[in-house]
Each structure stands twice: as C-alpha cells, then as structure tokens.
Write an enzyme that holds these catalytic residues in place. Structure first.
Site, short mmCIF file in Angstrom:
data_model
loop_
_atom_site.label_atom_id
_atom_site.label_comp_id
_atom_site.label_asym_id
_atom_site.label_seq_id
_atom_site.Cartn_x
_atom_site.Cartn_y
_atom_site.Cartn_z
N ARG A 108 38.37 -20.35 3.04
CA ARG A 108 37.96 -21.22 4.16
C ARG A 108 36.51 -20.87 4.46
NH1 ARG A 108 40.92 -22.77 9.74
NH2 ARG A 108 42.03 -24.00 8.19
N HIS A 135 39.51 -30.98 4.05
CA HIS A 135 40.64 -30.09 4.37
C HIS A 135 41.84 -30.61 3.56
CE1 HIS A 135 42.95 -27.13 6.25
NE2 HIS A 135 42.97 -27.53 7.50
N GLN A 138 45.68 -29.54 4.08
CA GLN A 138 46.23 -30.11 5.31
C GLN A 138 46.68 -31.55 5.09
OE1 GLN A 138 46.29 -28.78 8.78
NE2 GLN A 138 47.67 -30.52 8.83
N ASP A 227 42.26 -35.43 15.79
CA ASP A 227 41.78 -34.07 15.55
C ASP A 227 40.76 -33.79 16.65
OD1 ASP A 227 41.16 -31.61 14.44
OD2 ASP A 227 40.08 -32.40 12.70
N CYS A 267 46.47 -31.96 13.24
CA CYS A 267 46.52 -30.74 12.41
C CYS A 267 46.49 -29.46 13.24
CB CYS A 267 45.38 -30.75 11.40
SG CYS A 267 43.74 -30.67 12.15
N ARG A 293 53.18 -27.27 5.97
CA ARG A 293 52.08 -26.69 5.19
C ARG A 293 52.63 -25.68 4.19
NH1 ARG A 293 47.00 -26.21 7.86
NH2 ARG A 293 46.27 -25.42 5.86
N1 CP Z 1 45.30 -26.98 10.82
C1 CP Z 1 44.73 -25.82 10.43
O1 CP Z 1 44.12 -25.73 9.35
O2 CP Z 1 44.89 -24.82 11.32
P1 CP Z 1 44.17 -23.40 11.28
O3 CP Z 1 42.72 -23.66 11.57
O4 CP Z 1 44.83 -22.62 12.38
O5 CP Z 1 44.36 -22.80 9.93
N1 NVA Z 2 38.26 -30.58 11.93
C1 NVA Z 2 38.74 -29.30 12.36
C2 NVA Z 2 40.00 -28.94 11.65
C3 NVA Z 2 40.60 -27.63 12.06
C4 NVA Z 2 41.84 -27.27 11.30
C5 NVA Z 2 37.67 -28.26 12.11
O1 NVA Z 2 37.01 -28.28 11.06
O2 NVA Z 2 37.48 -27.43 12.98
#
Ligand code: CP
Ligand code: NVA
Length: 309
Positions: A108, A135, A138, A227, A267, A293
């Site tokens: 990540r 993502h 997800q 989101d 999400c 997930r």
């Molecule tokens: N939805 C998601 O990716 O959550 P986290 O940021 O908690 O991993």
């Molecule tokens: N769009 C959000 C998703 C988090 C899981 C971000 O990037 O923060």
C-alpha cells in the site's frame, strides 16, 4: 506468476475466474473458524510480506487471514522501519531481499511509480493494496459482494458511484469495462474522472454516465457506492472540498430515488458523505462487503501464485 496491480491490465476472464474460485472457497469453509486452514492448503509454507506506507485496518487484516487460510503466513512491515528511504537502501536491493525471503509482496503506497519499480525488480508477485490511482483488491471484492447479494451477474445491474473521482472509482471504472455493467457517477462538475481515464473507457467501446446531480445519478440504481471525499494523504483544502460535495451526501431521501431494493456499499473508513441513518440501515451491506475481502483476496493470491483452478 502474475502481478495484481490494476484491474484494467488483467484479462476479464481471469477476473471472473478469481470470483468463481472465491465463491467456491467461501462456500466450502462455512463450518471452519477464522484461523482454520482450507482443506487443500494450497499456499502451505508460503510467506506474503505486506508493506504499508499508509494506514490500513481492513486490507491488513484481510490479507493476514487470506494467506493464513490458504496455509501460508504473513509478515507486516511499515516502510519507515526499513532502510529503504531514510537509511538509503535502494528499492532494487530491497526488492531483491523481499524476493529472497518472501513468496509474495503486498504494497500500500503513496506512489504508483513505486509499484512499477518494485515490479521491475521483484521476482515474486506484487499486489497493489491501494495506490493513489487504484484500489483493485477492494473493487474486485465489491463485485463479488454485489453478485452474492443480488444473485445475478453484475452485467445485469445498474451501479452508481456518488463521490470523488479517486482510486476506488478508478478501479470501479475499470471493472465496469471488464464486467460490462452500467456505471453512473454523481459528482460536482470539477471532480469528474480524468480525461485519460475517460479516453481509456472510450477506447474499450464502453460508456459511463456522469451527472452533476446526485438524484439523477441514482435513478434506477441497484447499488450505490460512496467513499470519503478526502482520501488518505489528499493534499487539498479539506474544508473547501467538503463544502463542494455538500449536495452529494447519501441520505435516506436520496436512497428513495434509487430502486426499492437498492443496496449501499462503502469500502470504509467513512467520513461525512453518508448519513448514519443510511449507513446503519438494512440497505447498507458494508460489513458483509468488508469481510468478503478475505475470500476474494485468497483467490487473488492463488491467481498470483498460478494456483487458480
Ligand atoms: N477499505 C480499505 O482498504 O480499508 P483499510 O484502509 O482499512 O485497509
Ligand atoms: N479513497 C480512499 C480509500 C480508502 C480505503 C483513500 O484512498 O483514502
């Protein structure tokens, strides 16, 4: 081995194969508890290294359980604890070491370039666990959740996104091309998808529908997605951006414009874009969405390790 970086680069038939496998595996382990290993233990002895440059709850836990249930194990690193970066170790050296010790790498990151660089130097598969531009784990999992709840192919459903044109939406757009479903987007005028993304959609002979009015965007929707307006590390004037989205909040009033059995997905983590009344309503399937997930990422791991049957 296969990488899992962006949905747009993965053949539709492989994405479908992942979903079919996830369904089979989920059904098979109904009676098993959290840490019990699937009977065939297909990734026995394998190590998935996870690295987070941004916060995470769900991605971290779900990959932990995913590899564990397949018979393997995981180690979670924070990038600021490595020599990469401040200690001056190169990304190439880091990648080589990861490939020597580990069997798969989940990242990540704040940088799409970093994923590409790691991909070039790793000899093990890399999975994008969220980047500025996408993502994918997800969204693939969300397609699974939708089909599980609606009991039909997503190609027969109307999906609406209300919110910012962020990483999750980019992956949802890619999914709309791969799985051929109708996608409406409701957002303020200046927050629409980037031109190169719209061009990619066009090149793939697909159409998505953009509305600057939330009510119009949700008409006939089977699923409404949202989101956070402010994503992790979004470097904007937060107050200003939030006020620009004030007419794009998921309220119970807005839900009335969609189909009666429309479901709400998010999400997580959430901000102020969804009313509590909707978030905790029967229509909201966010907890099922979060748990799925694990199931879909297991099949993503099998795809990466060339063990998908
Ligand atoms: N939805 C998601 O990716 O959550 P986290 O940021 O908690 O991993
Ligand atoms: N769009 C959000 C998703 C988090 C899981 C971000 O990037 O923060």
């Amino acid at each position: 081995m296969s990488h899992f970086i962006n949905l747009k680069d993965i053949p539709a038939k492989d994405l479908r194969k992942i979903l079919v496998n996830a369904k089979k595996r989920k059904t098979k382990r109904k009676k098993l508890s959290t840490l019990e290993i699937d009977q065939d233990a297909p990734l026995k002895g394998k190590l998935l290294v996870q690295m987070f440059e941004k916060s995470s709850l769900r991605t971290r836990l779900s990959f932990y359980l995913a590899i564990k249930q397949l018979g393997g194990g995981t180690l979670t690193l924070r990038s600021n604890e490595l020599h990469l970066g401040e200690g001056g170790e190169t990304l190439e050296d880091t990648a080589k070491i990861l490939s020597t010790y580990g069997d798969g790498f989940m990242l990540r990151t704040d940088s799409d370039q970093k994923i590409r660089d790691f991909k070039n130097y790793l000899s093990i598969p890399i999975i994008n666990g969220l980047s500025p531009s996408s993502h994918p784990t997800q969204v693939l999992s969300d397609i699974f959740t939708i089909e599980e709840i609606k009991k039909k192919s997503i190609s027969k459903l109307n999906i609406t996104w209300i919110g910012d044109s962020n990483n999750v939406l980019n992956s949802l757009i890619a999914a709309s091309v791969k799985f051929n479903f109708r996608l409406n987007i409701g957002c303020p005028k200046k927050y629409g998808p980037k031109k190169f993304i719209l061009n990619w959609v066009k090149t793939n002979n697909k159409k998505i529908f953009i509305f600057n009015d939330a009510k119009k965007a949700v008409v006939n929707a089977d699923v409404i997605f949202s989101d956070k307006v402010i994503s992790l590390n979004d470097k904007v004037n937060k107050k200003k951006k939030l006020s620009q989205f004030k007419n794009f909040k998921i309220t119970s009033e807005l839900m009335k414009y969609a189909k009666k059995d429309c479901i709400f997905l998010h999400c997580l983590p959430r901000g102020t874009e969804v009313e509590e009344k909707v978030f905790f309503s029967k229509q909201s399937k966010v907890w099922q969405q979060a748990l799925n997930r694990v199931h879909v990422q297991k099949s993503i791991l099998l795809y990466c390790f060339e063990k998908l049957r």
